[in-house]
Design an enzyme around this catalytic site. Structure first.
Site, mmCIF file in Angstrom:
data_model
loop_
_atom_site.group_PDB
_atom_site.id
_atom_site.type_symbol
_atom_site.label_atom_id
_atom_site.label_comp_id
_atom_site.label_asym_id
_atom_site.label_seq_id
_atom_site.Cartn_x
_atom_site.Cartn_y
_atom_site.Cartn_z
ATOM 1 N N LYS A 1 -5.175 1.156 -4.122
ATOM 2 C CA LYS A 1 -5.983 1.531 -5.280
ATOM 3 C C LYS A 1 -7.223 0.650 -5.459
ATOM 4 C CE LYS A 1 -2.584 3.969 -7.950
ATOM 5 N NZ LYS A 1 -1.340 3.599 -8.617
ATOM 6 N N ASP B 1 0.819 -1.207 0.000
ATOM 7 C CA ASP B 1 0.000 0.000 0.000
ATOM 8 C C ASP B 1 0.851 1.255 0.000
ATOM 9 O OD1 ASP B 1 0.618 0.008 2.715
ATOM 10 O OD2 ASP B 1 -1.172 -1.167 3.165
ATOM 11 N N MET C 1 1.075 7.949 13.164
ATOM 12 C CA MET C 1 -0.238 8.354 12.624
ATOM 13 C C MET C 1 -0.788 9.551 13.400
ATOM 14 S SD MET C 1 -1.969 4.620 12.016
ATOM 15 C CE MET C 1 -1.556 3.908 13.599
HETATM 16 N N1 SAH Z 1 4.164 -0.747 10.937
HETATM 17 C C1 SAH Z 1 4.677 0.581 10.757
HETATM 18 C C2 SAH Z 1 3.730 1.648 11.255
HETATM 19 C C3 SAH Z 1 2.419 1.676 10.503
HETATM 20 S S1 SAH Z 1 1.348 2.951 11.049
HETATM 21 C C4 SAH Z 1 6.076 0.670 11.413
HETATM 22 O O1 SAH Z 1 6.475 -0.248 12.142
HETATM 23 O O2 SAH Z 1 6.802 1.639 11.153
HETATM 24 C C5 SAH Z 1 1.699 4.229 9.903
HETATM 25 C C6 SAH Z 1 2.498 5.354 10.546
HETATM 26 O O3 SAH Z 1 3.850 4.957 10.689
HETATM 27 C C7 SAH Z 1 2.565 6.637 9.742
HETATM 28 O O4 SAH Z 1 1.421 7.420 9.912
HETATM 29 C C8 SAH Z 1 3.795 7.277 10.315
HETATM 30 O O5 SAH Z 1 3.497 7.873 11.550
HETATM 31 C C9 SAH Z 1 4.676 6.089 10.588
HETATM 32 N N2 SAH Z 1 5.672 5.830 9.524
HETATM 33 C C10 SAH Z 1 5.840 4.692 8.831
HETATM 34 N N3 SAH Z 1 6.889 4.787 7.998
HETATM 35 C C11 SAH Z 1 7.410 6.025 8.194
HETATM 36 C C12 SAH Z 1 8.524 6.718 7.656
HETATM 37 N N4 SAH Z 1 9.329 6.173 6.748
HETATM 38 N N5 SAH Z 1 8.758 7.975 8.097
HETATM 39 C C13 SAH Z 1 7.980 8.544 9.019
HETATM 40 N N6 SAH Z 1 6.917 7.937 9.552
HETATM 41 C C14 SAH Z 1 6.633 6.687 9.161
#
Ligand code: SAH
Length: 461
Positions: A57, A35, A170
């Site tokens: 999508k 996604d 988030m």
């Molecule tokens: N499973 C993911 C988190 C999913 S929730 C993890 O472990 O990182 C989605 C949130 O993760 C986004 O809204 C943001 O807050 C954060 N996030 C994920 N990848 C990111 C990145 N490369 N840079 C900044 N925030 C990120």
């Protein structure tokens, strides 16, 4: 036969931060569901025949998203496919990996989880913030900033009183609420805050401030989701520990090559490298015709002759076998190529009408009756980025210029040609390289000066 589903942690975005097992699972997958948050460059590790499903999508994405994805995973696996569900960061850190695993279990689909580096830790390190530090924080707390109505509510009093680092995921839409609640529950207005967007990727950005002013700074810098919100004294360490790599933020496009030495050199200086499709020649295993039955050899391209010669040698013969033939090249470039191979063309004729001639060429371009000695196979590495999201394209050969399918004149980016012949090939397509050099050090030095998007907001404010 039931396939299997791998819930695969993609890490925070830099493709090199994928685990080794993750890379292998991607290469093995028949179907990959990913996604919006997943860096599309990771798909380069998958096989060209793999089906790629961008679940962002799907129709009615927002309404039926999770149930539809769950069902798709089951359907593909039950059809015997090896399915990878590619999830940003770690699959079990938010992002609903647990729900997917439960649904698969309930449907008796074999399921495994391959952990990834979570953005909640790695994203901080990418800008020089250690999530714990003896002087500043002896615990950390990862908190969702997104709340479903009717879902579990946050205990702000408890959160505000933790001595450790707070990391909100988030949370950008609720930034104002987060800062207000923390202060209302006893945190000082001067508490340091960092916002890190697209951590570890070429488009990574950092803004720092305090609980009192971070929102205004975020608005001024026009920075938004997806981002991490980091609250605590460890944020101060970014000043000292922020990596300073000369090519951080540069996004460079190269023709695909499994053995490129340029790509790691660029990556080691902080650049992000993506690849475009290449057409690579592969030999065709043809039967050598009885050459005593023909009078002329028509060569339609130089490479076709090279493959012909290889086949001849493999059959224990050499160019003397061709002595009785009239050699016809279809253009001067082919004639020159033959000359380099020790063969002088008798004629240069664009469309020779020679009876009893053997015509050799590439499979895709040869008229009926000709002998194809090789074919071009596309090495698929889909560019899922728009061209204007790159700063530069490097062309190592004139073939790579031909392989590049998109309109070069429309692209507003820096072109680098490795040598004058490559520059000539670019000019034939109406484009001009800003740098012509075969020297890797020159190229790296030149790229340091190339303008980046949003460069000034990349620093600590
Ligand atoms: N499973 C993911 C988190 C999913 S929730 C993890 O472990 O990182 C989605 C949130 O993760 C986004 O809204 C943001 O807050 C954060 N996030 C994920 N990848 C990111 C990145 N490369 N840079 C900044 N925030 C990120």
């Amino acid at each position: 036969m039931t396939g299997r589903v791998t819930l695969l942690g993609a890490g925070p975005g830099n493709p090199e931060l994928l685990t080794l097992l993750g890379k292998r699972r991607l290469a093995e997958a028949d179907v990959i569901l990913y996604d919006r948050l997943v860096n599309p460059s990771l798909l380069a590790f998958s096989k060209p025949t793999a089906q790629r499903v961008d679940v962002g999508k799907l129709p009615h994405f927002h309404k039926v998203k999770q149930t539809a994805i769950n069902q798709l995973l089951v359907d593909y696996a039950q059809a015997g496919q090896r399915v990878v569900r590619l999830k940003a960061g770690d699959p079990y850190v938010f992002g609903r990996g647990g729900e997917e695993a439960q649904f698969l279990k309930a449907n008796h689909v074999p399921c495994e989880v391959v952990s990834g580096l979570t953005s909640a830790i790695t994203g901080l390190a990418a800008v020089g913030i250690p999530i714990t530090h003896r002087d500043y924080a002896s615990s950390f707390h990862v908190i969702t900033g997104h709340h479903q109505s009717g879902g579990r509510q946050l205990d702000w009093d408890n959160i505000a009183h933790q001595e450790g680092t707070l990391v909100f995921l988030m949370g950008m839409a609720a930034l104002n609420d987060i800062c207000t609640q923390l202060q209302a529950n006893g945190r000082a207005a001067t508490t340091p805050v960092a916002i890190i967007q697209w951590a570890t990727q070429w488009r990574q950005r950092l803004v720092t401030g305090t609980l009192a002013d971070i929102e205004a700074r975020v608005i001024a810098a026009k920075i938004g989701a997806p981002a991490l919100i980091v609250v605590g004294d460890v944020v101060k360490l970014a000043r000292e520990l922020q990596p300073t790599q000369p090519l951080q933020g540069q996004h460079v496009l190269l023709p695909y090559s499994a053995h490129s030495r340029l790509a790691p050199a660029l990556q080691d200086q902080g650049a992000t490298v993506d690849f475009f499709d290449r057409e690579v020649p592969t030999a065709i295993d043809f039967t050598l015709p009885d050459l005593s039955q023909v009078d002329a050899l028509v060569v339609t391209d130089g490479r076709a002759y090279d493959y012909f010669l290889k086949r001849l040698l493999a059959a224990g013969q050499d160019q003397r076998t061709l002595a009785h033939l009239r050699i016809i090249a279809v253009n001067t470039a082919v004639a020159k190529h033959l000359r380099r191979q020790g063969l002088l063309a008798d004629d240069v004729i664009a469309t020779p009408q020679t009876a009893n001639a053997l015509v050799i060429g590439e499979a895709g371009r040869l008229a009926a009756g000709g002998l194809a000695t090789y074919q071009l196979t596309t090495v698929a590495t889909p560019i899922t980025w728009e061209l204007d999201e790159f700063q530069a394209i490097i062309f190592p050969s004139s073939q790579s210029v031909h392989d590049f399918q998109q309109d070069l004149r429309a692209a507003q980016l820096t072109l680098i040609a490795m040598g004058p012949r490559v520059q000539a090939a670019l000019q034939e397509r109406g484009a001009t390289a800003q740098l012509v050099s075969t020297n890797r050090e020159d190229i790296l030095a030149f790229l340091k000066g190339v303008q980046q998007h949003d460069q000034d907001s990349n620093s600590i404010s």
